[in-house]
Design a protein around this motif. Structure first.
Motif, PDB file in Angstrom:
ATOM      1  N   THR A 117       0.818  -1.211   0.000  1.00  0.00           N
ATOM      2  CA  THR A 117       0.000   0.000   0.000  1.00  0.00           C
ATOM      3  C   THR A 117       0.851   1.260   0.000  1.00  0.00           C
ATOM      4  N   ARG A 118       0.474   2.177  -0.878  1.00  0.00           N
ATOM      5  CA  ARG A 118       1.079   3.500  -0.920  1.00  0.00           C
ATOM      6  C   ARG A 118      -0.007   4.554  -0.786  1.00  0.00           C
ATOM      7  N   LEU A 119       0.429   5.770  -0.490  1.00  0.00           N
ATOM      8  CA  LEU A 119      -0.515   6.885  -0.462  1.00  0.00           C
ATOM      9  C   LEU A 119      -1.154   7.068  -1.838  1.00  0.00           C
ATOM     10  N   GLN A 120      -2.397   7.548  -1.844  1.00  0.00           N
ATOM     11  CA  GLN A 120      -3.050   7.899  -3.103  1.00  0.00           C
ATOM     12  C   GLN A 120      -2.769   9.349  -3.483  1.00  0.00           C
ATOM     13  N   THR A 121      -2.214  10.107  -2.552  1.00  0.00           N
ATOM     14  CA  THR A 121      -1.886  11.507  -2.807  1.00  0.00           C
ATOM     15  C   THR A 121      -0.403  11.724  -2.523  1.00  0.00           C
ATOM     16  N   PRO A 122       0.223  12.684  -3.169  1.00  0.00           N
ATOM     17  CA  PRO A 122       1.656  12.896  -2.960  1.00  0.00           C
ATOM     18  C   PRO A 122       1.959  13.427  -1.561  1.00  0.00           C
ATOM     19  N   ALA A 123       3.201  13.278  -1.160  1.00  0.00           N
ATOM     20  CA  ALA A 123       3.627  13.682   0.182  1.00  0.00           C
ATOM     21  C   ALA A 123       3.357  15.155   0.453  1.00  0.00           C
ATOM     22  N   SER A 124       3.403  15.992  -0.571  1.00  0.00           N
ATOM     23  CA  SER A 124       3.236  17.428  -0.369  1.00  0.00           C
ATOM     24  C   SER A 124       1.839  17.784   0.126  1.00  0.00           C
ATOM     25  N   THR A 125       0.852  16.949  -0.168  1.00  0.00           N
ATOM     26  CA  THR A 125      -0.513  17.234   0.279  1.00  0.00           C
ATOM     27  C   THR A 125      -0.937  16.356   1.450  1.00  0.00           C
ATOM     28  N   PHE A 126      -0.291  15.214   1.627  1.00  0.00           N
ATOM     29  CA  PHE A 126      -0.642  14.315   2.732  1.00  0.00           C
ATOM     30  C   PHE A 126       0.363  14.518   3.863  1.00  0.00           C
ATOM     31  N   ARG A 127       0.153  15.593   4.628  1.00  0.00           N
ATOM     32  CA  ARG A 127       1.070  15.905   5.718  1.00  0.00           C
ATOM     33  C   ARG A 127       0.383  16.873   6.675  1.00  0.00           C
ATOM     34  N   PHE A 128       0.929  16.955   7.878  1.00  0.00           N
ATOM     35  CA  PHE A 128       0.476  17.963   8.827  1.00  0.00           C
ATOM     36  C   PHE A 128       1.098  19.302   8.450  1.00  0.00           C
ATOM     37  N   SER A 129       0.400  20.374   8.743  1.00  0.00           N
ATOM     38  CA  SER A 129       0.803  21.695   8.249  1.00  0.00           C
ATOM     39  C   SER A 129       2.148  22.144   8.787  1.00  0.00           C
ATOM     40  N   ASP A 130       2.469  21.790  10.031  1.00  0.00           N
ATOM     41  CA  ASP A 130       3.696  22.283  10.656  1.00  0.00           C
ATOM     42  C   ASP A 130       4.718  21.176  10.910  1.00  0.00           C
ATOM     43  N   PHE A 131       4.589  20.078  10.181  1.00  0.00           N
ATOM     44  CA  PHE A 131       5.520  18.960  10.385  1.00  0.00           C
ATOM     45  C   PHE A 131       5.838  18.337   9.028  1.00  0.00           C
ATOM     46  N   PRO A 132       6.977  18.748   8.411  1.00  0.00           N
ATOM     47  CA  PRO A 132       7.313  18.248   7.074  1.00  0.00           C
ATOM     48  C   PRO A 132       7.724  16.779   7.092  1.00  0.00           C
ATOM     49  N   TRP A 133       7.655  16.176   5.938  1.00  0.00           N
ATOM     50  CA  TRP A 133       8.171  14.822   5.784  1.00  0.00           C
ATOM     51  C   TRP A 133       9.695  14.843   5.975  1.00  0.00           C
ATOM     52  N   PRO A 134      10.278  13.706   6.305  1.00  0.00           N
ATOM     53  CA  PRO A 134      11.736  13.666   6.504  1.00  0.00           C
ATOM     54  C   PRO A 134      12.487  14.128   5.261  1.00  0.00           C
ATOM     55  N   ALA A 135      13.676  14.678   5.476  1.00  0.00           N
ATOM     56  CA  ALA A 135      14.522  15.111   4.365  1.00  0.00           C
ATOM     57  C   ALA A 135      14.743  13.946   3.411  1.00  0.00           C
ATOM     58  N   GLY A 136      14.662  14.246   2.135  1.00  0.00           N
ATOM     59  CA  GLY A 136      14.838  13.202   1.130  1.00  0.00           C
ATOM     60  C   GLY A 136      13.533  12.704   0.546  1.00  0.00           C
ATOM     61  N   THR A 137      12.397  13.061   1.177  1.00  0.00           N
ATOM     62  CA  THR A 137      11.092  12.680   0.636  1.00  0.00           C
ATOM     63  C   THR A 137      10.683  13.714  -0.406  1.00  0.00           C
ATOM     64  N   ALA A 138      10.581  13.313  -1.641  1.00  0.00           N
ATOM     65  CA  ALA A 138      10.225  14.235  -2.719  1.00  0.00           C
ATOM     66  C   ALA A 138       8.767  14.665  -2.576  1.00  0.00           C
ATOM     67  N   PRO A 139       8.454  15.935  -2.858  1.00  0.00           N
ATOM     68  CA  PRO A 139       7.073  16.414  -2.715  1.00  0.00           C
ATOM     69  C   PRO A 139       6.069  15.623  -3.541  1.00  0.00           C
ATOM     70  N   ASP A 140       6.480  15.142  -4.730  1.00  0.00           N
ATOM     71  CA  ASP A 140       5.570  14.405  -5.604  1.00  0.00           C
ATOM     72  C   ASP A 140       5.632  12.894  -5.382  1.00  0.00           C
ATOM     73  N   GLU A 141       6.356  12.482  -4.373  1.00  0.00           N
ATOM     74  CA  GLU A 141       6.492  11.056  -4.078  1.00  0.00           C
ATOM     75  C   GLU A 141       5.227  10.541  -3.390  1.00  0.00           C
ATOM     76  N   PHE A 142       4.915   9.261  -3.627  1.00  0.00           N
ATOM     77  CA  PHE A 142       3.784   8.601  -2.982  1.00  0.00           C
ATOM     78  C   PHE A 142       4.345   7.590  -1.983  1.00  0.00           C
ATOM     79  N   PRO A 143       4.561   8.003  -0.733  1.00  0.00           N
ATOM     80  CA  PRO A 143       5.251   7.138   0.235  1.00  0.00           C
ATOM     81  C   PRO A 143       4.522   5.832   0.524  1.00  0.00           C
ATOM     82  N   ARG A 144       5.305   4.814   0.882  1.00  0.00           N
ATOM     83  CA  ARG A 144       4.752   3.521   1.288  1.00  0.00           C
ATOM     84  C   ARG A 144       4.089   3.637   2.654  1.00  0.00           C
ATOM     85  N   HIS A 145       3.265   2.627   2.965  1.00  0.00           N
ATOM     86  CA  HIS A 145       2.505   2.650   4.215  1.00  0.00           C
ATOM     87  C   HIS A 145       3.403   2.705   5.446  1.00  0.00           C
TER      88      HIS A 145
END
Length: 531
Positions: free
Chosen positions: A51-79
């Motif tokens: 399972t992966r996200l259906q939306t990219p990391a840039s939209t599936f996140r909390f507003s004040d907590f970015p994804w870890p460094a190295g996660t591309a904004p258009d990437e669809f992270p694994r579960h």
């Protein structure tokens, strides 16, 4: 009265529960979070290995907590990356210390003024405030892991973050035609997803697997079975009506479909709950443009995805699908698996039933052999929420069970006008659920702190009715289908309402200019300044 000493309970430590706790902590409260499992992140802690996200990391996140460094904004992270991200969020903001794992809430009972008196109140909770006048409280019956007994806890405010995917929906079969006659194994997609990855692999390895359903969970399971067994033991997907499934690699004119849909300009083209005459007129005038845009997108999809070749062209248009939010994303290489024979697709126009060695497609009488049948037939979204309440009246108020209802009757999708000292966070659906859940959590935290002032019960109910009328309009426009309480096409409009309630400007593209406000997609970081 020091409201910060009031007792706040949160049920569930999925994305919505984590956000609710984080923002309650930020306002000085000390909430207690009851979580039935042993980990935070809800369904992401127990799902398919593929399972992966259906939306990219840039939209599936909390507003004040970015994804870890190295996660591309258009990437669809694994579960597992999603679960790790949420666990890191919980650690960063002190949420983990507030969670009681292995604690299942069996019942919630309001103890206070009689229900008839509550029903007659003109102000929510009696005085329009989160904690009422102090005469009422919620009593939670909780069973802790390793204990057969239960304990009762009292709280001044209850936040339900139980989600909508906890109770499977299983078809009913005539006697002698159900799973009892099948010699293989039958399970729901929820049960399959909750298996350990090793057990799931063992279940499907070398087996003929039939998956009933073509939604996101069903198509993910089909892809996983195909990858495991190849064309030697093809996986059969049985569906009644195809859904629009978007290939995440496709872009249209250099812009993804999702980003186009998340602009204010896109929302101008649809009617909105509670809109005034001018916005109603504008949406009506722009309807042809919305239809044209969706029709071009549909043609683009048909040109780039072999839907016609494999008989999976949906009966509803792409425009209808967007209004009803009946769409998802394709697993990588899905139709390559179909072409190579690892996946077989069969349409069932009528019902289906079981036989000793598989399934019978009742309309055509065709038999489909199988060793394992996985029912990806959806969830009973309301039962988990209804089942929490001891009061039959509260159950009916929050979810009547009427199939014609398109929205839960919640003011701002969070509080019921006639259920005191309680909020729901995370039931409403959207394209990217984390930051709308977070906005709900912020709104509830402001309500607890006294910064949000609610109108009278009658005005709240009028607002609820506006959303229900809008939902019925969207359902008609969606060809008769509408995912209950789905705000995907009006997410920014909804967030505007929450912003105004909390005393913030709804125009969040500060300093970027008017063009950016209307043409740039709205996302989580636009709301980071709301605390």
């Amino acid at each position: 009265m020091d409201v910060k000493k009031k007792r706040v309970a949160i049920v569930g430590a999925g994305p919505s529960g984590l956000a609710a706790c984080k923002h309650a902590l930020a306002k000085g409260f000390r909430p207690v979070v009851f979580e039935s499992s042993a980990a935070v992140s809800g369904v992401w802690a127990r799902t398919l290995s593929s399972t992966r996200l259906q939306t990219p990391a840039s939209t599936f996140r909390f507003s004040d907590f970015p994804w870890p460094a190295g996660t591309a904004p258009d990437e669809f992270p694994r579960h597992d990356h999603v679960a790790a991200y949420m666990a890191a969020y919980a650690r960063r903001f002190g949420v983990l210390e507030r969670v009681r794992f292995g604690s299942r809430v069996l019942a919630a009972e309001y103890a206070g003024p009689p229900e008839l008196e509550v029903a007659a109140w003109e102000r929510w909770s009696g005085n329009g405030e989160a904690f009422g006048d102090g005469s009422g409280e919620w009593r939670l019956t909780v069973q802790h892991a390793g204990s057969e007994g239960t304990q009762t806890y009292e709280f001044d405010f209850l936040v339900l973050c139980v989600g909508r995917y906890g109770v499977p929906k299983v078809p009913k079969f005539p006697e002698g035609r159900g799973p009892e006659v099948f010699q293989g194994q039958v399970l729901h997609s929820m049960d399959y997803s909750r298996m350990t990855h090793a057990d799931a692999d063992e279940l499907i390895s070398g087996k003929r697997v039939d998956v009933v359903g073509s939604g996101k969970s069903g198509i993910d399971i089909v892809a996983q079975c195909a990858e495991a067994n190849g064309s030697k033991h093809p996986c059969t997907m049985i569906y009644r009506s195809a859904q629009w499934m978007v290939d995440t690699k496709l872009i249209w004119g250099g812009v993804s479909f999702g980003k186009l849909a998340m602009t204010r300009l896109a929302e101008l083209m649809v009617h909105k709950p509670g809109e005034g005459f001018l916005l109603f007129l504008l949406a009506t005038m722009l309807t042809p443009l919305r239809w044209l845009t969706a029709t071009l997108a549909e043609a683009y999809l048909k040109m780039n995805v072999p839907l016609k070749k494999h008989g999976t062209v949906p009966e509803c248009s792409f425009s209808q699908s967007i209004l009803g939010w009946r769409l998802g994303t394709l697993p990588d290489g899905f139709y390559d698996m179909v072409n190579e024979g690892s996946v077989q697709i069969k349409r069932c126009d009528d019902s289906f039933s079981f036989c000793a060695d598989g399934l019978v497609l009742d309309g055509a009488g065709e038999r489909v052999g199988g060793d394992v049948v996985i029912l990806a037939t959806g969830f009973d979204a309301d039962r988990l929420l209804r089942g929490v309440f001891v009061s039959p009246r509260f159950r009916e108020l929050v979810a009547s069970g009427d199939p014609s209802d398109t929205m839960l009757p919640l003011y701002r999708q969070c509080v019921h006008p006639r259920i005191p000292q309680m909020a729901v966070v995370g039931y409403a659906e959207s394209a990217a659920s984390i930051y709308p859940y977070e906005m709900m959590a912020k709104w509830v935290a402001h309500l607890l702190d006294g910064a949000v002032r609610l109108p009278g019960v009658a005005d709240m109910e009028r607002s609820v009715a506006e959303w229900e009328r809008w939902g019925r309009w969207a359902k008609r426009g969606g060809g008769g289908f509408f995912l209950k309480s789905c705000i995907a096409t009006v997410t920014t409009w909804y967030h505007d309402q929450l912003c105004r309630d909390m005393g913030y400007s709804p125009r969040r593209k500060k300093g970027a200019g008017l063009a950016a406000e209307w043409l740039q997609p709205y996302g989580p970081t636009d709301y980071a300044g709301i605390q």
